[in-house]
Motif scaffolding. Structure first.
Motif, mmCIF file in Angstrom:
data_model
loop_
_atom_site.group_PDB
_atom_site.id
_atom_site.type_symbol
_atom_site.label_atom_id
_atom_site.label_comp_id
_atom_site.label_asym_id
_atom_site.label_seq_id
_atom_site.Cartn_x
_atom_site.Cartn_y
_atom_site.Cartn_z
ATOM 1 N N ARG A 59 -100.664 23.106 -80.626
ATOM 2 C CA ARG A 59 -100.357 24.509 -80.928
ATOM 3 C C ARG A 59 -101.148 25.438 -80.000
ATOM 4 N NH1 ARG A 59 -101.028 24.380 -87.347
ATOM 5 N NH2 ARG A 59 -101.040 26.655 -87.107
ATOM 6 N N VAL A 60 -102.398 25.068 -79.714
ATOM 7 C CA VAL A 60 -103.205 25.847 -78.760
ATOM 8 C C VAL A 60 -102.560 25.802 -77.384
ATOM 9 C CG1 VAL A 60 -105.403 25.899 -77.506
ATOM 10 C CG2 VAL A 60 -105.393 25.653 -80.000
ATOM 11 N N LEU A 61 -102.110 24.629 -76.966
ATOM 12 C CA LEU A 61 -101.456 24.501 -75.665
ATOM 13 C C LEU A 61 -100.222 25.398 -75.605
ATOM 14 C CD1 LEU A 61 -101.398 23.180 -72.889
ATOM 15 C CD2 LEU A 61 -100.163 21.254 -73.923
ATOM 16 N N GLY A 62 -99.443 25.424 -76.665
ATOM 17 C CA GLY A 62 -98.283 26.308 -76.718
ATOM 18 C C GLY A 62 -98.680 27.770 -76.632
ATOM 19 N N PHE A 63 -99.763 28.127 -77.305
ATOM 20 C CA PHE A 63 -100.277 29.497 -77.254
ATOM 21 C C PHE A 63 -100.700 29.857 -75.827
ATOM 22 C CE2 PHE A 63 -104.081 32.223 -77.316
ATOM 23 C CZ PHE A 63 -103.552 33.367 -77.903
ATOM 24 N N ILE A 64 -101.433 28.953 -75.193
ATOM 25 C CA ILE A 64 -101.883 29.187 -73.817
ATOM 26 C C ILE A 64 -100.679 29.364 -72.896
ATOM 27 C CG2 ILE A 64 -103.001 28.090 -71.820
ATOM 28 C CD1 ILE A 64 -104.987 26.834 -73.855
ATOM 29 N N ALA A 65 -99.692 28.491 -73.048
ATOM 30 C CA ALA A 65 -98.508 28.540 -72.184
ATOM 31 C C ALA A 65 -97.695 29.810 -72.391
ATOM 32 C CB ALA A 65 -97.636 27.316 -72.431
ATOM 33 N N SER A 66 -97.748 30.359 -73.589
ATOM 34 C CA SER A 66 -96.934 31.539 -73.890
ATOM 35 C C SER A 66 -97.683 32.853 -73.717
ATOM 36 C CB SER A 66 -96.394 31.454 -75.320
ATOM 37 O OG SER A 66 -97.452 31.569 -76.252
ATOM 38 N N THR A 67 -98.963 32.770 -73.399
ATOM 39 C CA THR A 67 -99.779 33.976 -73.240
ATOM 40 C C THR A 67 -99.826 34.358 -71.770
ATOM 41 O OG1 THR A 67 -101.093 33.370 -75.157
ATOM 42 C CG2 THR A 67 -102.025 35.019 -73.674
ATOM 43 N N ASP A 124 -111.378 22.799 -75.493
ATOM 44 C CA ASP A 124 -112.588 23.252 -74.801
ATOM 45 C C ASP A 124 -112.305 24.531 -74.015
ATOM 46 O OD1 ASP A 124 -114.162 21.163 -75.746
ATOM 47 O OD2 ASP A 124 -113.911 19.940 -73.940
ATOM 48 N N PHE A 125 -111.165 24.571 -73.361
ATOM 49 C CA PHE A 125 -110.790 25.756 -72.592
ATOM 50 C C PHE A 125 -110.679 26.976 -73.511
ATOM 51 C CE2 PHE A 125 -107.436 28.642 -71.140
ATOM 52 C CZ PHE A 125 -107.978 29.063 -69.925
ATOM 53 N N LEU A 126 -109.937 26.849 -74.590
ATOM 54 C CA LEU A 126 -109.770 27.988 -75.498
ATOM 55 C C LEU A 126 -111.106 28.437 -76.076
ATOM 56 C CD1 LEU A 126 -107.316 29.641 -76.782
ATOM 57 C CD2 LEU A 126 -107.910 28.389 -78.858
ATOM 58 N N LEU A 127 -111.955 27.479 -76.385
ATOM 59 C CA LEU A 127 -113.247 27.790 -76.998
ATOM 60 C C LEU A 127 -114.223 28.479 -76.046
ATOM 61 C CD1 LEU A 127 -113.595 24.552 -79.113
ATOM 62 C CD2 LEU A 127 -113.493 26.898 -80.028
ATOM 63 N N MET A 128 -113.863 28.583 -74.770
ATOM 64 C CA MET A 128 -114.726 29.283 -73.815
ATOM 65 C C MET A 128 -114.774 30.780 -74.079
ATOM 66 S SD MET A 128 -114.127 27.399 -70.114
ATOM 67 C CE MET A 128 -112.873 28.537 -69.670
ATOM 68 N N ASP A 129 -113.776 31.311 -74.774
ATOM 69 C CA ASP A 129 -113.705 32.757 -74.974
ATOM 70 C C ASP A 129 -113.356 33.062 -76.437
ATOM 71 O OD1 ASP A 129 -112.597 35.477 -75.088
ATOM 72 O OD2 ASP A 129 -112.690 35.414 -72.903
ATOM 73 N N ASP A 130 -114.265 33.732 -77.108
ATOM 74 C CA ASP A 130 -114.043 34.060 -78.523
ATOM 75 C C ASP A 130 -112.760 34.855 -78.737
ATOM 76 O OD1 ASP A 130 -116.388 32.784 -79.210
ATOM 77 O OD2 ASP A 130 -117.562 34.625 -79.438
ATOM 78 N N ARG A 131 -112.424 35.722 -77.808
ATOM 79 C CA ARG A 131 -111.221 36.537 -77.954
ATOM 80 C C ARG A 131 -109.974 35.646 -77.981
ATOM 81 N NH1 ARG A 131 -108.966 40.031 -80.507
ATOM 82 N NH2 ARG A 131 -111.126 40.268 -80.956
ATOM 83 N N TRP A 132 -109.953 34.626 -77.131
ATOM 84 C CA TRP A 132 -108.810 33.706 -77.106
ATOM 85 C C TRP A 132 -108.690 32.982 -78.443
ATOM 86 C CZ3 TRP A 132 -110.292 30.997 -71.875
ATOM 87 C CH2 TRP A 132 -110.088 31.892 -70.812
ATOM 88 N N VAL A 133 -109.830 32.545 -78.968
ATOM 89 C CA VAL A 133 -109.829 31.826 -80.253
ATOM 90 C C VAL A 133 -109.310 32.740 -81.358
ATOM 91 C CG1 VAL A 133 -111.252 30.689 -81.996
ATOM 92 C CG2 VAL A 133 -111.706 30.284 -79.562
ATOM 93 N N ILE A 134 -109.803 33.954 -81.385
ATOM 94 C CA ILE A 134 -109.389 34.921 -82.416
ATOM 95 C C ILE A 134 -107.909 35.241 -82.276
ATOM 96 C CG2 ILE A 134 -109.687 37.305 -83.192
ATOM 97 C CD1 ILE A 134 -112.732 36.887 -82.489
ATOM 98 N N ASP A 135 -107.458 35.456 -81.056
ATOM 99 C CA ASP A 135 -106.036 35.757 -80.837
ATOM 100 C C ASP A 135 -105.154 34.584 -81.272
ATOM 101 O OD1 ASP A 135 -106.736 38.240 -79.866
ATOM 102 O OD2 ASP A 135 -106.395 37.721 -77.755
ATOM 103 N N PHE A 136 -105.569 33.371 -80.946
ATOM 104 C CA PHE A 136 -104.812 32.194 -81.363
ATOM 105 C C PHE A 136 -104.780 32.097 -82.888
ATOM 106 C CE2 PHE A 136 -105.065 27.789 -82.891
ATOM 107 C CZ PHE A 136 -103.780 27.374 -82.578
ATOM 108 N N ALA A 137 -105.931 32.254 -83.512
ATOM 109 C CA ALA A 137 -106.012 32.136 -84.966
ATOM 110 C C ALA A 137 -105.130 33.184 -85.653
ATOM 111 C CB ALA A 137 -107.458 32.267 -85.426
ATOM 112 N N LYS A 138 -105.150 34.398 -85.145
ATOM 113 C CA LYS A 138 -104.286 35.444 -85.710
ATOM 114 C C LYS A 138 -102.819 35.085 -85.545
ATOM 115 C CE LYS A 138 -107.174 39.546 -85.352
ATOM 116 N NZ LYS A 138 -107.335 40.856 -84.692
ATOM 117 N N ALA A 139 -102.457 34.623 -84.371
ATOM 118 C CA ALA A 139 -101.058 34.270 -84.099
ATOM 119 C C ALA A 139 -100.580 33.131 -85.005
ATOM 120 C CB ALA A 139 -100.885 33.884 -82.629
ATOM 121 N N GLU A 140 -101.479 32.229 -85.334
ATOM 122 C CA GLU A 140 -101.128 31.059 -86.150
ATOM 123 C C GLU A 140 -101.374 31.279 -87.641
ATOM 124 O OE1 GLU A 140 -99.829 27.947 -85.236
ATOM 125 O OE2 GLU A 140 -99.405 28.949 -83.351
#
Length: 100
Positions: free
Chosen positions: A20-28, A61-77
């Motif tokens: 799901r994170v990979l899908g989020f990364i690919a769609s962002t 690991d990539f997503l966890l490098m940036d808190d904003r990315w984690v928060i954005d992913f969590a909100k989206a999901e």
């Protein structure tokens, strides 16, 4: 539930979150380019690599490098941000100590 069954379930759940994170990364917008450049992985190889638990660990690991990315992913999901770190712990290398 036996220990190995529980471990398999945990791994499956961790892999699902990572996909799901990979899908989020690919769609962002622009984030996929950053991921590809940072990882050195060819965009064409991502679908094949997505079956590898070690690659999925790297995705988290990539997503966890940036808190904003984690928060954005969590909100989206619609999940708690902590779920990403819990998923990371369930993939290869996730049991290593975090020294930061």
């Amino acid at each position: 539930m036996t220990g190995s069954r529980k471990s398999a379930d945990a791994l499956g759940e961790a892999e699902t979150i990572a996909l799901r994170v990979l899908g989020f990364i690919a769609s962002t917008e622009d984030l996929f380019d950053v991921f590809v450049n940072a990882s050195g992985v060819s965009a064409d190889h991502v679908p094949t690599l997505a079956e590898d638990p070690e690659f999925l660990a790297a995705v988290l690991d990539f997503l966890l490098m940036d808190d904003r990315w984690v928060i954005d992913f969590a909100k989206a999901e619609g999940i708690a941000p902590e779920v990403v770190m819990q998923a990371r712990a369930g993939l290869p290398g996730g049991d290593l100590p975090n020294w930061t």
